[in-house]
Design an enzyme around this catalytic site. Structure first.
Site, PDB file in Angstrom:
ATOM      1  N   ASN A  10      28.268  -3.459  27.477  1.00  0.00           N
ATOM      2  CA  ASN A  10      29.614  -3.924  27.146  1.00  0.00           C
ATOM      3  C   ASN A  10      29.628  -4.257  25.661  1.00  0.00           C
ATOM      4  O   ASN A  10      29.046  -5.263  25.249  1.00  0.00           O
ATOM      5  CB  ASN A  10      29.945  -5.154  27.998  1.00  0.00           C
ATOM      6  CG  ASN A  10      31.264  -5.787  27.615  1.00  0.00           C
ATOM      7  OD1 ASN A  10      32.033  -5.218  26.842  1.00  0.00           O
ATOM      8  ND2 ASN A  10      31.528  -6.967  28.167  1.00  0.00           N
TER       9      ASN A  10
ATOM     10  N   LYS B  15      32.116  -5.184  23.934  1.00  0.00           N
ATOM     11  CA  LYS B  15      33.128  -6.195  23.609  1.00  0.00           C
ATOM     12  C   LYS B  15      33.933  -5.724  22.383  1.00  0.00           C
ATOM     13  O   LYS B  15      34.151  -4.519  22.233  1.00  0.00           O
ATOM     14  CB  LYS B  15      32.456  -7.552  23.415  1.00  0.00           C
ATOM     15  CG  LYS B  15      31.550  -7.891  24.612  1.00  0.00           C
ATOM     16  CD  LYS B  15      31.029  -9.294  24.625  1.00  0.00           C
ATOM     17  CE  LYS B  15      30.166  -9.487  25.865  1.00  0.00           C
ATOM     18  NZ  LYS B  15      29.685 -10.850  26.030  1.00  0.00           N
TER      19      LYS B  15
ATOM     20  N   HIS C 199      36.094  -9.873  33.277  1.00  0.00           N
ATOM     21  CA  HIS C 199      35.021 -10.488  32.487  1.00  0.00           C
ATOM     22  C   HIS C 199      35.406 -11.931  32.169  1.00  0.00           C
ATOM     23  O   HIS C 199      36.580 -12.231  31.945  1.00  0.00           O
ATOM     24  CB  HIS C 199      34.809  -9.691  31.195  1.00  0.00           C
ATOM     25  CG  HIS C 199      33.551 -10.075  30.483  1.00  0.00           C
ATOM     26  ND1 HIS C 199      33.452 -11.227  29.734  1.00  0.00           N
ATOM     27  CD2 HIS C 199      32.330  -9.505  30.437  1.00  0.00           C
ATOM     28  CE1 HIS C 199      32.233 -11.334  29.254  1.00  0.00           C
ATOM     29  NE2 HIS C 199      31.521 -10.292  29.668  1.00  0.00           N
TER      30      HIS C 199
ATOM     31  N   GLU D 295      35.210 -13.604  29.613  1.00  0.00           N
ATOM     32  CA  GLU D 295      35.927 -13.783  28.338  1.00  0.00           C
ATOM     33  C   GLU D 295      37.418 -13.507  28.512  1.00  0.00           C
ATOM     34  O   GLU D 295      38.251 -14.112  27.840  1.00  0.00           O
ATOM     35  CB  GLU D 295      35.289 -12.886  27.260  1.00  0.00           C
ATOM     36  CG  GLU D 295      33.935 -13.437  26.829  1.00  0.00           C
ATOM     37  CD  GLU D 295      32.947 -12.411  26.321  1.00  0.00           C
ATOM     38  OE1 GLU D 295      33.339 -11.268  26.023  1.00  0.00           O
ATOM     39  OE2 GLU D 295      31.745 -12.773  26.228  1.00  0.00           O
TER      40      GLU D 295
ATOM     41  N   GLU E 231      27.739 -12.634  36.217  1.00  0.00           N
ATOM     42  CA  GLU E 231      27.467 -13.058  34.843  1.00  0.00           C
ATOM     43  C   GLU E 231      27.736 -14.556  34.732  1.00  0.00           C
ATOM     44  O   GLU E 231      28.900 -14.958  34.521  1.00  0.00           O
ATOM     45  CB  GLU E 231      28.371 -12.304  33.860  1.00  0.00           C
ATOM     46  CG  GLU E 231      28.147 -10.815  33.836  1.00  0.00           C
ATOM     47  CD  GLU E 231      28.581 -10.209  32.511  1.00  0.00           C
ATOM     48  OE1 GLU E 231      27.743  -9.548  31.883  1.00  0.00           O
ATOM     49  OE2 GLU E 231      29.736 -10.418  32.089  1.00  0.00           O
TER      50      GLU E 231
ATOM     51  N   GLY F 147      25.655 -14.489  25.879  1.00  0.00           N
ATOM     52  CA  GLY F 147      25.567 -14.640  24.428  1.00  0.00           C
ATOM     53  C   GLY F 147      24.826 -15.888  23.975  1.00  0.00           C
ATOM     54  O   GLY F 147      24.889 -16.257  22.806  1.00  0.00           O
TER      55      GLY F 147
ATOM     56  N   SER G 128      22.612 -12.408  28.578  1.00  0.00           N
ATOM     57  CA  SER G 128      21.381 -12.470  27.785  1.00  0.00           C
ATOM     58  C   SER G 128      20.261 -11.597  28.346  1.00  0.00           C
ATOM     59  O   SER G 128      19.092 -11.976  28.302  1.00  0.00           O
ATOM     60  CB  SER G 128      20.915 -13.925  27.619  1.00  0.00           C
ATOM     61  OG  SER G 128      21.872 -14.665  26.870  1.00  0.00           O
TER      62      SER G 128
ATOM     63  N   GLY H 106      25.396  -7.168  27.002  1.00  0.00           N
ATOM     64  CA  GLY H 106      26.312  -7.317  25.876  1.00  0.00           C
ATOM     65  C   GLY H 106      25.632  -6.976  24.569  1.00  0.00           C
ATOM     66  O   GLY H 106      25.453  -5.810  24.218  1.00  0.00           O
TER      67      GLY H 106
END
Ligand code: 13P
Length: 252
Positions: free
Chosen positions: A8, A10, A96, A98, A166, A172, A211, A232
């Site tokens: 991903n 992003k 997701h 986010e 996730e 991250g 991560s 990610g």
């Protein structure tokens, strides 16, 4: 079933980033992976990415990062599942954390988007996961169970749906749950999928994301009920992503 390792990107990547995809394809042509590979670049790069890596030795799949629930209409700035498909995508990440956090997406929104994705012939990669506060309160099982009930529509099959666990606190941050915590949650998710979908829920792949790096990929991918990874930051560079794919080979 072969594992799936998905990247991903992003909101990262310009035209020059296509070089990473070319490098990835060349390496996969030399050394075919023991898993399915999917990269989800920003929407602006999907068509060019498909042209770059969609066919020939080392080819892999390209996906989107979100879609609208409707097929077309007056939704400025949004992209429909049919448009992603038209650009050459074969999958789309949905729900997701986010987007749940910064765009206020609800479980019902995610479910509607999944149905739209299926209608356009895309595989839905549906994301769930608890926050740190929810983990610390011990409510992670209830949170993820609720997200499955709300976000995974009836009709989900191994052919049209992948689930991605996730934990928000692992995204991250460089922090990952312990192997026991990952295995426990994936077992719980499997039980929820069986309860919701019947026997079909047994074969829907469950990816781990948060991560995932070259140095922890093999261990995570080897855990029970972990059917792959959603990566990610470490998917942005071909070298890092290839090192993660090598972890699948070790775990196979
Ligand atoms: P990182 O691998 O950068 O933690 O991101 C995980 C993620 O959000 C993938 O969707």
């Amino acid at each position: 079933m072969r594992p799936l390792v998905a990247g991903n990107w992003k909101m990262n990547g310009l035209g020059e980033s296509l070089g990473e995809l070319s490098a990835l394809k060349a390496a996969l042509a030399q050394n075919p992976p023991a898993c399915e590979v999917l990269i989800c670049p920003p929407a602006t790069l999907i068509a060019r990415a498909v042209q770059t890596v969609g066919a020939g030795p080392g080819a892999f799949a390209i996906g989107g990062q979100d879609c609208h629930a409707r097929d077309h209409g007056a939704f400025t700035g949004d992209i429909s599942a049919a448009m992603l498909k038209d650009a050459g995508a074969s999958a789309v990440i949905l729900g997701h954390s986010e987007r749940r956090q910064s765009h206020g997406e609800t479980d019902a929104d995610v479910a509607a988007k999944a149905v739209a994705a299926w209608g356009a012939g895309l595989k839905a990669v549906i994301c769930i996961g608890e926050t740190l506060a929810q983990r610390e309160a011990g409510t992670q099982d209830a949170v993820c169970g609720g997200q499955i009930t709300g976000s995974v529509p009836q009709g989900a099959t191994a052919a049209n749906t992948v689930l991605a666990y996730e934990p928000v606190w692992a995204i991250g941050t460089g922090k990952t749950p312990t192997p026991d915590q990952i295995a426990a949650m994936h077992g719980h998710i499997r039980a929820c999928l069986l309860a919701r979908l019947g026997e079909g829920g047994r074969v829907i792949p469950i990816l781990y994301g948060g991560s995932v790096k070259p140095d922890n990929a093999a261990q995570i991918l080897n855990l029970p009920d972990v059917g792959g990874a959603l990566v990610g930051g470490a998917s942005l560079k071909a070298r890092d992503f290839l090192a993660i794919l090598a972890g699948v080979n070790q775990s196979a």
